[in-house]
Design a protein around this motif. Structure first.
Motif, PDB file in Angstrom:
ATOM      1  N   ARG A   1       8.939   6.305   5.008  1.00 56.50           N
ATOM      2  CA  ARG A   1       9.235   5.086   4.251  1.00 56.50           C
ATOM      3  C   ARG A   1       7.948   4.431   3.754  1.00 56.50           C
ATOM      4  O   ARG A   1       7.866   3.983   2.610  1.00 56.50           O
ATOM      5  N   LEU A   2       6.948   4.359   4.628  1.00 60.54           N
ATOM      6  CA  LEU A   2       5.672   3.759   4.221  1.00 60.54           C
ATOM      7  C   LEU A   2       4.994   4.565   3.124  1.00 60.54           C
ATOM      8  O   LEU A   2       4.404   3.997   2.194  1.00 60.54           O
ATOM      9  N   LYS A   3       5.083   5.896   3.205  1.00 62.72           N
ATOM     10  CA  LYS A   3       4.507   6.738   2.149  1.00 62.72           C
ATOM     11  C   LYS A   3       5.191   6.468   0.813  1.00 62.72           C
ATOM     12  O   LYS A   3       4.538   6.398  -0.233  1.00 62.72           O
ATOM     13  N   ALA A   4       6.514   6.295   0.828  1.00 59.00           N
ATOM     14  CA  ALA A   4       7.249   6.021  -0.406  1.00 59.00           C
ATOM     15  C   ALA A   4       6.872   4.657  -0.980  1.00 59.00           C
ATOM     16  O   ALA A   4       6.692   4.511  -2.194  1.00 59.00           O
ATOM     17  N   VAL A   5       6.729   3.668  -0.113  1.00 58.48           N
ATOM     18  CA  VAL A   5       6.323   2.335  -0.557  1.00 58.48           C
ATOM     19  C   VAL A   5       4.930   2.400  -1.184  1.00 58.48           C
ATOM     20  O   VAL A   5       4.684   1.822  -2.250  1.00 58.48           O
ATOM     21  N   CYS A   6       4.021   3.106  -0.543  1.00 61.00           N
ATOM     22  CA  CYS A   6       2.651   3.216  -1.055  1.00 61.00           C
ATOM     23  C   CYS A   6       2.604   3.989  -2.366  1.00 61.00           C
ATOM     24  O   CYS A   6       1.797   3.662  -3.244  1.00 61.00           O
ATOM     25  N   ALA A   7       3.448   4.985  -2.515  1.00 66.72           N
ATOM     26  CA  ALA A   7       3.497   5.734  -3.775  1.00 66.72           C
ATOM     27  C   ALA A   7       3.926   4.827  -4.924  1.00 66.72           C
ATOM     28  O   ALA A   7       3.403   4.936  -6.037  1.00 66.72           O
ATOM     29  N   GLU A   8       4.865   3.911  -4.656  1.00 65.18           N
ATOM     30  CA  GLU A   8       5.292   2.963  -5.681  1.00 65.18           C
ATOM     31  C   GLU A   8       4.183   1.974  -6.021  1.00 65.18           C
ATOM     32  O   GLU A   8       4.055   1.546  -7.163  1.00 65.18           O
ATOM     33  N   ALA A   9       3.385   1.602  -5.033  1.00 69.40           N
ATOM     34  CA  ALA A   9       2.337   0.597  -5.227  1.00 69.40           C
ATOM     35  C   ALA A   9       1.041   1.186  -5.768  1.00 69.40           C
ATOM     36  O   ALA A   9       0.136   0.442  -6.144  1.00 69.40           O
ATOM     37  N   LEU A  10       0.933   2.479  -5.808  1.00 70.98           N
ATOM     38  CA  LEU A  10      -0.310   3.155  -6.187  1.00 70.98           C
ATOM     39  C   LEU A  10      -0.933   2.660  -7.489  1.00 70.98           C
ATOM     40  O   LEU A  10      -2.146   2.435  -7.536  1.00 70.98           O
ATOM     41  N   PRO A  11      -0.172   2.436  -8.550  1.00 72.07           N
ATOM     42  CA  PRO A  11      -0.799   1.985  -9.805  1.00 72.07           C
ATOM     43  C   PRO A  11      -1.488   0.622  -9.707  1.00 72.07           C
ATOM     44  O   PRO A  11      -2.378   0.323 -10.494  1.00 72.07           O
ATOM     45  N   ARG A  12      -1.108  -0.197  -8.730  1.00 75.59           N
ATOM     46  CA  ARG A  12      -1.682  -1.533  -8.600  1.00 75.59           C
ATOM     47  C   ARG A  12      -2.916  -1.588  -7.708  1.00 75.59           C
ATOM     48  O   ARG A  12      -3.561  -2.628  -7.610  1.00 75.59           O
ATOM     49  N   VAL A  13      -3.256  -0.479  -7.060  1.00 75.57           N
ATOM     50  CA  VAL A  13      -4.392  -0.456  -6.138  1.00 75.57           C
ATOM     51  C   VAL A  13      -5.615   0.068  -6.884  1.00 75.57           C
ATOM     52  O   VAL A  13      -5.551   1.104  -7.549  1.00 75.57           O
ATOM     53  N   PRO A  14      -6.743  -0.648  -6.796  1.00 78.87           N
ATOM     54  CA  PRO A  14      -7.950  -0.215  -7.509  1.00 78.87           C
ATOM     55  C   PRO A  14      -8.438   1.165  -7.059  1.00 78.87           C
ATOM     56  O   PRO A  14      -8.316   1.529  -5.884  1.00 78.87           O
ATOM     57  N   GLU A  15      -8.997   1.889  -8.002  1.00 81.15           N
ATOM     58  CA  GLU A  15      -9.553   3.222  -7.739  1.00 81.15           C
ATOM     59  C   GLU A  15     -10.624   3.147  -6.656  1.00 81.15           C
ATOM     60  O   GLU A  15     -11.388   2.187  -6.597  1.00 81.15           O
ATOM     61  N   GLY A  16     -10.667   4.132  -5.783  1.00 80.48           N
ATOM     62  CA  GLY A  16     -11.679   4.195  -4.750  1.00 80.48           C
ATOM     63  C   GLY A  16     -11.388   3.369  -3.508  1.00 80.48           C
ATOM     64  O   GLY A  16     -12.247   3.205  -2.654  1.00 80.48           O
ATOM     65  N   THR A  17     -10.175   2.848  -3.399  1.00 83.03           N
ATOM     66  CA  THR A  17      -9.814   2.011  -2.256  1.00 83.03           C
ATOM     67  C   THR A  17      -9.212   2.854  -1.136  1.00 83.03           C
ATOM     68  O   THR A  17      -8.426   3.755  -1.389  1.00 83.03           O
ATOM     69  N   ASP A  18      -9.589   2.534   0.090  1.00 89.68           N
ATOM     70  CA  ASP A  18      -8.987   3.142   1.272  1.00 89.68           C
ATOM     71  C   ASP A  18      -8.119   2.085   1.940  1.00 89.68           C
ATOM     72  O   ASP A  18      -8.582   0.969   2.193  1.00 89.68           O
ATOM     73  N   VAL A  19      -6.869   2.417   2.206  1.00 88.91           N
ATOM     74  CA  VAL A  19      -5.931   1.492   2.839  1.00 88.91           C
ATOM     75  C   VAL A  19      -5.408   2.136   4.108  1.00 88.91           C
ATOM     76  O   VAL A  19      -4.931   3.270   4.083  1.00 88.91           O
ATOM     77  N   VAL A  20      -5.501   1.409   5.228  1.00 91.93           N
ATOM     78  CA  VAL A  20      -4.953   1.886   6.492  1.00 91.93           C
ATOM     79  C   VAL A  20      -3.843   0.935   6.900  1.00 91.93           C
ATOM     80  O   VAL A  20      -4.043  -0.282   6.950  1.00 91.93           O
ATOM     81  N   ILE A  21      -2.676   1.486   7.185  1.00 90.01           N
ATOM     82  CA  ILE A  21      -1.523   0.698   7.577  1.00 90.01           C
ATOM     83  C   ILE A  21      -1.158   1.049   9.013  1.00 90.01           C
ATOM     84  O   ILE A  21      -0.939   2.219   9.329  1.00 90.01           O
ATOM     85  N   ARG A  22      -1.106   0.011   9.850  1.00 89.34           N
ATOM     86  CA  ARG A  22      -0.717   0.190  11.251  1.00 89.34           C
ATOM     87  C   ARG A  22       0.701  -0.327  11.403  1.00 89.34           C
ATOM     88  O   ARG A  22       0.965  -1.511  11.186  1.00 89.34           O
ATOM     89  N   ALA A  23       1.615   0.555  11.783  1.00 87.92           N
ATOM     90  CA  ALA A  23       3.008   0.172  11.961  1.00 87.92           C
ATOM     91  C   ALA A  23       3.198  -0.428  13.352  1.00 87.92           C
ATOM     92  O   ALA A  23       2.826   0.174  14.353  1.00 87.92           O
TER      93      ALA A  23
END
Length: 86
Positions: A32-54
């Motif tokens: 589910r988190l991967k799908a959410v992040c795939a949808e948000a991908l265009p809004r995240v600046p290039e070269g950014t690393d995001v770590v999500i802790r569930a």
């Protein structure tokens, strides 16, 4: 979130401990988190690393709730400057 300033694709990492649930539950949350992040991908600046802790509550959260939480956090990208590595 960490902006490297590099010209490369955005990277997402997920931390989902056993406190969230058994393997089936953890994998469901991860998918589910991967799908959410795939949808948000265009809004995240290039070269950014995001770590999500569930957290354990994510095991019972709906897709919409996870999406709202992730999008709220990613919204901070435009409001606060990211740290840039030297």
């Amino acid at each position: 979130m960490w902006s490297t300033g590099e010209s490369r694709a955005v990277r997402f990492g997920f931390i989902i401990s056993k406190q969230v649930g058994n393997a089936v539950v953890r994998n469901t949350v991860r998918r589910r988190l991967k799908a959410v992040c795939a949808e948000a991908l265009p809004r995240v600046p290039e070269g950014t690393d995001v770590v999500i802790r569930a957290l354990p509550a994510s095991a019972t959260a709906t897709y919409a709730e996870l999406s709202a939480d992730v999008n709220r956090c990613l919204g901070r990208l435009t409001r606060t400057p990211l740290e840039v590595s030297a």
